[in-house]
Design an enzyme around this catalytic site. Sequence first.
Site, mmCIF file in Angstrom:
data_model
loop_
_atom_site.group_PDB
_atom_site.id
_atom_site.type_symbol
_atom_site.label_atom_id
_atom_site.label_comp_id
_atom_site.label_asym_id
_atom_site.label_seq_id
_atom_site.Cartn_x
_atom_site.Cartn_y
_atom_site.Cartn_z
ATOM 1 N N SER A 123 -2.760 -2.535 -8.117
ATOM 2 C CA SER A 123 -3.946 -1.609 -8.052
ATOM 3 C C SER A 123 -3.544 -0.048 -7.990
ATOM 4 O O SER A 123 -2.527 0.164 -7.453
ATOM 5 C CB SER A 123 -4.688 -2.047 -6.668
ATOM 6 O OG SER A 123 -5.518 -0.767 -6.003
ATOM 7 N N GLU A 125 -4.572 1.878 -6.112
ATOM 8 C CA GLU A 125 -4.248 2.263 -4.567
ATOM 9 C C GLU A 125 -2.903 2.439 -4.140
ATOM 10 O O GLU A 125 -2.285 3.233 -3.139
ATOM 11 C CB GLU A 125 -4.810 1.090 -3.979
ATOM 12 C CG GLU A 125 -5.994 1.186 -2.681
ATOM 13 C CD GLU A 125 -6.582 2.661 -2.433
ATOM 14 O OE1 GLU A 125 -6.158 3.353 -1.591
ATOM 15 O OE2 GLU A 125 -7.702 3.011 -3.198
ATOM 16 N N TYR A 147 -3.794 -2.156 2.556
ATOM 17 C CA TYR A 147 -4.239 -2.760 1.384
ATOM 18 C C TYR A 147 -3.137 -2.183 0.343
ATOM 19 O O TYR A 147 -2.714 -3.169 -0.598
ATOM 20 C CB TYR A 147 -5.542 -2.371 0.957
ATOM 21 C CG TYR A 147 -6.001 -2.755 -0.424
ATOM 22 C CD1 TYR A 147 -6.501 -4.029 -0.624
ATOM 23 C CD2 TYR A 147 -6.034 -1.884 -1.674
ATOM 24 C CE1 TYR A 147 -6.819 -4.726 -2.057
ATOM 25 C CE2 TYR A 147 -6.220 -2.365 -2.836
ATOM 26 C CZ TYR A 147 -6.684 -3.627 -3.003
ATOM 27 O OH TYR A 147 -6.990 -3.845 -4.182
HETATM 28 P P1 GDP Z 1 -11.717 2.490 -3.260
HETATM 29 O O1 GDP Z 1 -11.138 3.723 -4.301
HETATM 30 O O2 GDP Z 1 -11.209 1.101 -3.229
HETATM 31 O O3 GDP Z 1 -11.351 3.066 -1.916
HETATM 32 O O4 GDP Z 1 -13.511 2.214 -3.376
HETATM 33 P P2 GDP Z 1 -14.477 2.773 -2.710
HETATM 34 O O5 GDP Z 1 -15.686 2.580 -3.873
HETATM 35 O O6 GDP Z 1 -14.706 2.240 -1.500
HETATM 36 O O7 GDP Z 1 -14.589 4.392 -2.538
HETATM 37 C C1 GDP Z 1 -14.322 5.399 -3.754
HETATM 38 C C2 GDP Z 1 -14.480 6.721 -3.161
HETATM 39 O O8 GDP Z 1 -15.716 6.804 -2.610
HETATM 40 C C3 GDP Z 1 -13.555 7.040 -1.929
HETATM 41 O O9 GDP Z 1 -12.892 8.164 -2.231
HETATM 42 C C4 GDP Z 1 -14.469 7.225 -0.805
HETATM 43 O O10 GDP Z 1 -14.066 8.181 0.177
HETATM 44 C C5 GDP Z 1 -15.655 7.730 -1.631
HETATM 45 N N1 GDP Z 1 -17.021 7.522 -0.575
HETATM 46 C C6 GDP Z 1 -17.957 8.452 -0.503
HETATM 47 N N2 GDP Z 1 -19.009 7.935 0.303
HETATM 48 C C7 GDP Z 1 -18.562 6.553 0.373
HETATM 49 C C8 GDP Z 1 -19.433 5.430 0.906
HETATM 50 O O11 GDP Z 1 -20.495 5.624 1.822
HETATM 51 N N3 GDP Z 1 -18.781 4.165 1.041
HETATM 52 C C9 GDP Z 1 -17.643 3.906 0.245
HETATM 53 N N4 GDP Z 1 -17.041 2.987 0.077
HETATM 54 N N5 GDP Z 1 -16.828 5.050 -0.274
HETATM 55 C C10 GDP Z 1 -17.428 6.376 -0.246
#
Ligand code: GDP
Length: 322
Positions: A123, A125, A147
Amino acid sequence: MPTALITGIAGQDGSYMAELLLSKGYKVLGIDRFSSMVTYENLKLVQDEITLVEGNLLDQGSLVAIIEEYSPDEVYNFAALSFPAGSWSQPVVTGDTTALGVTRMLEAIRLVCPETRFYQASSSEMFGNVREVPQTEKTPFYPRNPYGVAKMYGHWITVTYRDHYDMFTCSGILYNHESPRRGVEFVTRKISHGAARIKLGLTHELRLGNLDAQRDWGYAGDYAEAMWLMLQQDQPEDFVVCTGETHSVREFCDAAFSHVGLNYQDYVIQDERFYRPAEASLLVGDPKHARKKLGWQPQVSFEELVTMMVDADLQYLGREIL
Ligand code: GDP
């Protein structure tokens, strides 16, 4: 007929991979931790064509038994506790499944059927606090949550088994990839689902965290093809898989709400609760190697991805209301 084993088959990537492999004439076996479920939403198109087998990445013996019984030609390892932000609440289980689970599967393959080709779902990440922009296969890792740390272990153990045992193992470093099958804990699906709910009059607001966070979002269906191609090469290698384009959460909101004739600014509320304590910095992948070596190109654009997800949620919620 080649045989493939998919771990995490009921998840987003597992289900797209199952569909792709069936279309290519594979016999498809799958493991999923929710093995007592009667129906799997993501597998509804292929449920009758796949074989679900009992096994768990936490249980070495179960993996050995599966490899002994089926001698798969290819194994795709998608099983993981897959929510980066959520990994803070279960850091030990995350390590056990997402990191050590990879070694258990590699050991099962090595002991029983070492010619099996292995794909590890790594990933972006792992780049976390990025050391360079854009990131390539050679960029050093700096994960920022349990993770990412667990995925980094999975990546290196995959590389190490290739180097040490001469096994055909590949690691795909995938950037965010989304689809109507994405869980609602991820921001893209949260937005598409939220926009659809607002459009249908089921709610009147959507609370999100940092709207300026940026990601490289591709379509999960396209990424399945890249993963399959990796295992068809003459030599095993690792690849970054991404679109090379970044968009902000705000742009995603704008596209999703515009698609249903609304202005996101009237409905989206920024809420401290959804901010990340440690945000990955600018994740931008360089897809050149995959393009050149695998001949892989994503087919679905950012706008098409957003509208596909909103339309699917409108349809899904519309059915629920009726
Ligand atoms: P990730 O890249 O695996 O962490 O995927 P996510 O979809 O969980 O998050 C992507 C980005 O969206 C991150 O930078 C979060 O900080 C941003 N983000 C903004 N608002 C939200 C929210 O309400 N939920 C999540 N999950 N992410 C958010």
